[in-house]
Write a protein that holds these residues in place. Structure first.
Motif, mmCIF file in Angstrom:
data_model
loop_
_atom_site.group_PDB
_atom_site.id
_atom_site.type_symbol
_atom_site.label_atom_id
_atom_site.label_comp_id
_atom_site.label_asym_id
_atom_site.label_seq_id
_atom_site.Cartn_x
_atom_site.Cartn_y
_atom_site.Cartn_z
ATOM 1 N N GLU A 106 0.396 4.059 -1.423
ATOM 2 C CA GLU A 106 -0.318 5.322 -1.279
ATOM 3 C C GLU A 106 -0.527 5.665 0.194
ATOM 4 O O GLU A 106 -0.400 6.822 0.608
ATOM 5 N N SER A 107 -0.856 4.642 0.983
ATOM 6 C CA SER A 107 -1.001 4.888 2.424
ATOM 7 C C SER A 107 0.307 5.340 3.034
ATOM 8 O O SER A 107 0.345 6.230 3.903
ATOM 9 N N PRO B 169 2.100 2.540 -7.913
ATOM 10 C CA PRO B 169 1.305 3.408 -7.011
ATOM 11 C C PRO B 169 -0.074 3.640 -7.591
ATOM 12 O O PRO B 169 -0.225 3.909 -8.766
ATOM 13 N N GLU B 170 -1.108 3.564 -6.774
ATOM 14 C CA GLU B 170 -2.485 3.859 -7.161
ATOM 15 C C GLU B 170 -3.136 4.733 -6.072
ATOM 16 O O GLU B 170 -2.591 4.913 -4.969
ATOM 17 N N SER B 171 -4.272 5.186 -6.381
ATOM 18 C CA SER B 171 -4.952 6.089 -5.447
ATOM 19 C C SER B 171 -5.326 5.342 -4.166
ATOM 20 O O SER B 171 -5.882 4.236 -4.223
ATOM 21 N N LEU B 172 -5.001 5.975 -3.024
ATOM 22 C CA LEU B 172 -5.300 5.368 -1.718
ATOM 23 C C LEU B 172 -6.792 5.250 -1.478
ATOM 24 O O LEU B 172 -7.299 4.208 -1.049
ATOM 25 N N HIS C 117 0.851 -1.201 0.000
ATOM 26 C CA HIS C 117 0.000 0.000 0.000
ATOM 27 C C HIS C 117 0.884 1.247 0.000
ATOM 28 O O HIS C 117 1.002 1.946 1.013
ATOM 29 N N ASP D 182 2.690 6.907 1.484
ATOM 30 C CA ASP D 182 2.942 8.293 1.094
ATOM 31 C C ASP D 182 2.117 9.272 1.924
ATOM 32 O O ASP D 182 2.593 10.349 2.317
ATOM 33 N N ALA D 183 0.876 8.892 2.187
ATOM 34 C CA ALA D 183 0.027 9.787 2.985
ATOM 35 C C ALA D 183 0.565 9.947 4.407
ATOM 36 O O ALA D 183 0.625 11.052 4.961
#
Length: 994
Positions: free
Chosen positions: A910-911, A973-976, A908, A913-914
């Motif tokens: 994206e998570s 990478p994809e949208s979280l 994950h 990165d957030a």
């Protein structure tokens, strides 16, 4: 009988003596005590009439005496007037011209020396009305040039000394009568008191006179017959009445000795004045009560043989002034019938109009002539200096001496025989007067709510005539009319606040209240009126005046506000009452509204002037008196500190009184005032912490001493049956709320722990309070406390006393407010577990216990219950109390062997990165196989694997750590929010991200 009375009798009364001798022989059958009394009466009259210094007997507030006095003064024009009034009150009489009568001359002492301390303050009053002979003498002497007024009665100090000899029921104290509020607890000086002191005699006179009370008897049988009599007849009749009451009075007792000593005192003073000034007794007039005029003491007369020694005064400092009086206060203080003084004032006005006698009035009083007219009149009536009054001024048979030869006084003509044989005058009915009274009383009754009509007026008119005829009177008196009005109008109910008897009194003149003028006020009272002048109100008038103070627009009114708050503190309730606005520590109102009645409470304001020259001085003295009193408590001294801070400002007096509070606290051995002490100390601490840079030294010492003091008393208070649970709770409140400050000042917490450990109460309420203290100290957990409460409810023998435990828990909210939820739980469990047969009898006890013992703490309990219980009724069915909720245990799923969380971040990105962005990490992902340098992305959690494991458990991922070059790291990478919305929401909720 004294030796002074054994003197040759005058032949003037020989015929009267013979008649009385025959009457005594006929009624008693021979010589006995009756003959001695009857002949002694004539001897007393003969002796008083023959005295070279003319004695003028009077009755207090008698219109006949006042009328006779005004006539005699204009005839004789004496150069010296001796008056029966306290000699130390003489300087005040000149201030009567600045007053509106009735007023009272007052001597006041707040600091006493020589009397018991519990007598303070001392007050002696002598009321004066216009319809009194004494006022006529004072007005004549003060406004007539060349006339000297000499007061010869005992001083105020002697009044109190001698009154102490008499029984309390004989002292004319007016404090118990509401109508005597203007005189308060003052001792009344009897000027011209004339009333039988033999109960059987008074009862006999009232029964045979067909009257109800003494005032009515006097009006009917003395006042009216003497209204038109000549001077000699008036004197002889008054001498006779005084002698009768004197001889039939009890012959033993302290009151008799006081009366005789009073007469010795007055004659001694008069002889001293005559010897010092060389005044001829023929130029003098002695005004006294008829009871004292017929005296038989050795010191009687200018040639008295007695040698009375006047005792010294005490060291008490007396203050003098004039206070307002009223007809009702005079009646209550001297035991007169209600309305009698008002009726006397009405009779005085009627007599002046009927006889056209010109009375004396002090220049400057209401109703007097202008100054020029008064001076012209004085010049016309004043004889030249040194000129002996004209012999025509002395009526035939008078008692004047020949000043040139010193001859023996001319024997007085017997006027008693004719007066006693004369049938009562049958005054014709004055129909116009009686009809006017009847119409006026019906009009007044209708205004007061009575259903009176013209028929009632006719009934009152006819009934008055009927009652007068039944009482052998041709003309109805005001008392007959009053009885008729009550009978015909009042009937069986009083619709308003005034009954008919009171309405008649008002119609006959009412309860007139005097007023002391501005010039006659003491300096303090004048200063108060000057400082309140910006209010632009007439504060001299009686009644309530509304004062509005807007300090924002008129800053000068702040000084008026300060004065009003001090008056509110010093004067009785109602003199200065605040409607809007308050003054507390650290708070000042910008707008205030007051109801002021300084004119109604003028007496109290005047008496403040006896204590000091300014309000600030009086307030400081009273605060010191309170703080340094022998029975002062710590709470009272702290209240004095608060008042000094509020009203006087500064730190000098407050620090002094605070030090005194520390001394009183150290000497107390009880905890009676603990609740008040706690409240006062909390308020003062809050004020000093916000208004002062540092705490005053006395506050620190008080906290330190109080901490040790209450720790010492705590075990005893828990065991003492006299100490209430509220007092013990206040002690604990002081200890716990002041603990941090006390420990910073050097106190030891071990002392409190030992005091609680040594406490073993038997009372259920105190036991609950002890448990709360142990929870606060940490020796008892909240769970254990809940368990003990459950045990109490499970024990049938303890359930009846459970309300007392709850009372202790509620009181515990004072020292331990954090236990509110436990108390709510204890009450709720009781209502939920106890059956109705047990709960219903137990419920009233709980309510009364909480209401009487913990009313102030109930709001805290109610707020906590409002927080815990659901706000809506619909939610109550599914609501589960917090103390019954089972805590949810978060168990992680079984994980593969080895380190966990390796697959979380590569799978994950994206998570990751957030989270990295939230944690301030902005570097990009590192390539596979490259060394991790710095806290970037995945490296942050690789470095802190414990944190990674915690997040993995929180997000429900139990995967082990994967190698760095695994395929998971190569996920695009994809949208979280698209791929893992649940994870995104979980992290967002955890981090409070909207």
């Amino acid at each position: 009988m004294s030796a002074a009375s054994e003197q040759p009798t005058s032949p003037s009364f020989a015929a009267l003596r013979g008649q009385l001798h025959e009457a005594a022989a006929e009624f008693s059958g021979g010589q006995d005590a009756l003959e001695g009394i009857l002949l002694g009466l004539v001897d007393d009259v003969d002796r008083a009439v023959a005295e070279p210094l003319e004695i003028f007997p009077v009755c207090h507030h008698s219109p006949a005496s006042a009328l006779a006095m005004a006539r005699r003064l204009r005839e004789k024009q004496p150069k010296v007037v001796y008056l029966e009034l306290c000699e130390d009150m003489a300087p005040l009489l000149t201030e009567l011209r600045n007053c509106r009568l009735p007023v009272a001359v007052q001597a006041f002492a707040s600091d006493i020396d020589g009397f018991p301390p519990d007598w303070a303050p001392l007050s002696v009053v002598a009321p004066i009305t216009e319809a009194s002979a004494e006022y006529q003498a004072v007005a004549y002497a003060l406004d007539t040039p060349g006339v000297e007024l000499v007061l010869v009665d005992r001083s105020s100090d002697h009044v109190v000394q001698w009154e102490a000899r008499r029984p309390e029921d004989e002292m004319h104290m007016a404090g118990a009568e509401p109508e005597a509020a203007l005189h308060g607890e003052a001792v009344g000086v009897e000027i011209g008191d004339l009333r039988p002191r033999f109960a059987e005699l008074e009862e006999h006179l009232l029964r045979h006179g067909k009257v109800r009370h003494w005032s009515e008897w006097w009006h009917q049988y003395v006042e009216v017959p003497l209204g038109d009599s000549d001077h000699d007849t008036y004197r002889q009749v008054m001498f006779l009445i005084g002698s009768l009451f004197r001889r039939l009075a009890p012959g033993e007792g302290d009151r008799v000795r006081v009366d005789e000593d009073r007469e010795r005192y007055m004659w001694t003073r008069m002889r001293e004045h005559l010897a010092a000034t060389g005044t001829d007794p023929a130029d003098c007039l002695y005004v006294c009560g008829a009871f004292h005029a017929a005296s038989r003491v050795d010191e009687f007369g200018v040639h008295g043989a007695g040698d009375f020694e006047i005792s010294p005064r005490t060291a008490t400092t007396w203050q003098y002034g004039l206070i307002p009086s009223s007809h009702a206060s005079i009646e209550a203080q001297f035991g007169l019938a209600s309305g009698s003084v008002s009726i006397a004032a009405t009779e005085w006005a009627k007599n002046l109009k009927r006889t056209r006698v010109k009375p004396y009035r002090l220049e400057g009083q209401a109703g007097t002539k202008k100054a020029s007219a008064r001076r012209a009149e004085a010049k016309t009536v004043t004889p030249p200096a040194g000129l002996v009054p004209d012999t025509a001024a002395v009526p035939p048979g008078g008692s004047a001496c020949d000043a040139a030869t010193g001859a023996v006084p001319v024997p007085a003509e017997d006027r008693l025989s004719g007066f006693l044989r004369r049938p009562p005058a049958l005054h014709t009915l004055d129909e116009a007067e009686l009809l006017g009274w009847s119409v006026d009383i019906v009009r007044a009754a209708r205004r007061s709510g009575y259903l009176a009509s013209t028929a009632d007026a006719i009934a009152v008119f006819e009934t008055s005539i009927l009652l007068a005829a039944m009482r052998d009177r041709a003309k109805p008196t005001p008392y007959d009319f009053q009885d008729a009005a009550v009978t015909c109008i009042e009937k069986d109910s009083v619709p308003g606040r005034r009954d008919v008897r009171r309405l008649v009194e008002i119609m006959m003149g009412g309860d007139r209240t005097g007023q002391v003028g501005y010039e006659a006020l003491p300096p303090l009272a004048r200063d108060v009126h000057d400082r309140l002048a910006p209010l632009e109100l007439n504060l001299q008038q009686r009644g309530v005046r509304r004062a509005l103070l807007d300090m924002a627009s008129r800053p000068e009114l702040r000084a008026c506000s300060d004065v009003l708050w001090m008056l509110r503190r010093l004067l009785p309730t109602g003199a200065a009452r605040t409607v809007m606005g308050e003054r507390r520590l650290g708070e000042r109102s910008i707008q205030e509204s007051w109801d002021l009645a300084l004119g109604t409470h003028q007496r109290a304001l005047i008496e403040l002037g006896y204590e000091g020259v300014s309000l600030e001085q009086v307030l400081e003295q009273r605060l010191r008196r309170t703080a340094y009193g022998p029975r002062a408590t710590t709470a009272e001294v702290l209240a004095a500190v608060e008042d000094a801070t509020l009203h006087l400002g500064g730190r000098r007096l407050a620090d002094e009184l605070g030090t005194r509070a520390l001394e009183v606290l150290a000497g107390e051995r009880t905890v009676d005032g603990a609740p008040e002490v706690l409240r006062r100390v909390r308020g003062l601490l809050a004020y000093y912490r916000t208004a002062e840079p540092v705490l005053p030294p006395w506050v620190e010492s008080f906290v330190r001493t109080g901490y040790a003091h209450y720790c010492t008393l705590l075990p005893t208070a828990f065991r003492d049956e006299d100490a209430t649970v509220g007092q013990v709770a206040a002690m604990l409140g002081f200890l716990f709320s002041m603990e941090s400050l006390a420990l910073s000042l050097g106190c030891d917490r071990t002392q409190l722990e030992l005091a609680v450990a040594q406490s073993h109460p038997k009372d259920p309420a105190k036991t609950a309070l002890l448990w709360a203290a142990q929870v606060q100290l940490g020796t008892l957990s909240r769970g254990e406390l809940r368990g003990r409460c459950d045990e109490l409810l499970a024990n049938p023998l303890v359930v009846p006393s459970y309300p007392r435990y709850l009372s202790g828990f509620v009181h515990a909210l004072e020292p331990v407010p954090g236990l509110a939820d436990v108390v709510v739980e204890a009450v709720s469990n009781a209502f939920g577990r106890l059956p109705d047969p047990v709960l219903l009898p137990w419920l009233p006890t709980l309510i009364t216990t909480l209401r009487s013992n913990a009313a102030d703490l109930a709001p805290l309990l109610i707020r906590e219950a409002g927080r815990i219980f659901p706000a809506r009724l619909a939610a109550l069915d599914s609501w589960v109390p917090p103390w019954r909720e089972v805590p949810v245990e978060h168990t992680a799923p079984a994980a593969a062997p080895g380190p966990r969380g390796a697959a979380l971040l590569p799978l994950h990105p994206e998570s990751c990165d957030a989270l990295a962005e939230l944690l301030g990490c902005t570097d990009t992902w590192a390539a596979a196989g490259e060394p991790v340098t710095g806290p970037t992305g995945v490296a942050l959690l690789f470095t802190h694997r414990a944190t990674s494991d915690a997040l993995a458990d929180l997000l429900g991922s139990g995967d082990p750590w994967a190698p760095a070059a695994s395929a998971a790291s190569r996920v695009a990478p994809e949208s979280l929010t698209e791929r893992h919305p649940a994870t995104a929401h979980a992290v967002a909720a955890l981090l409070a991200v909207p």
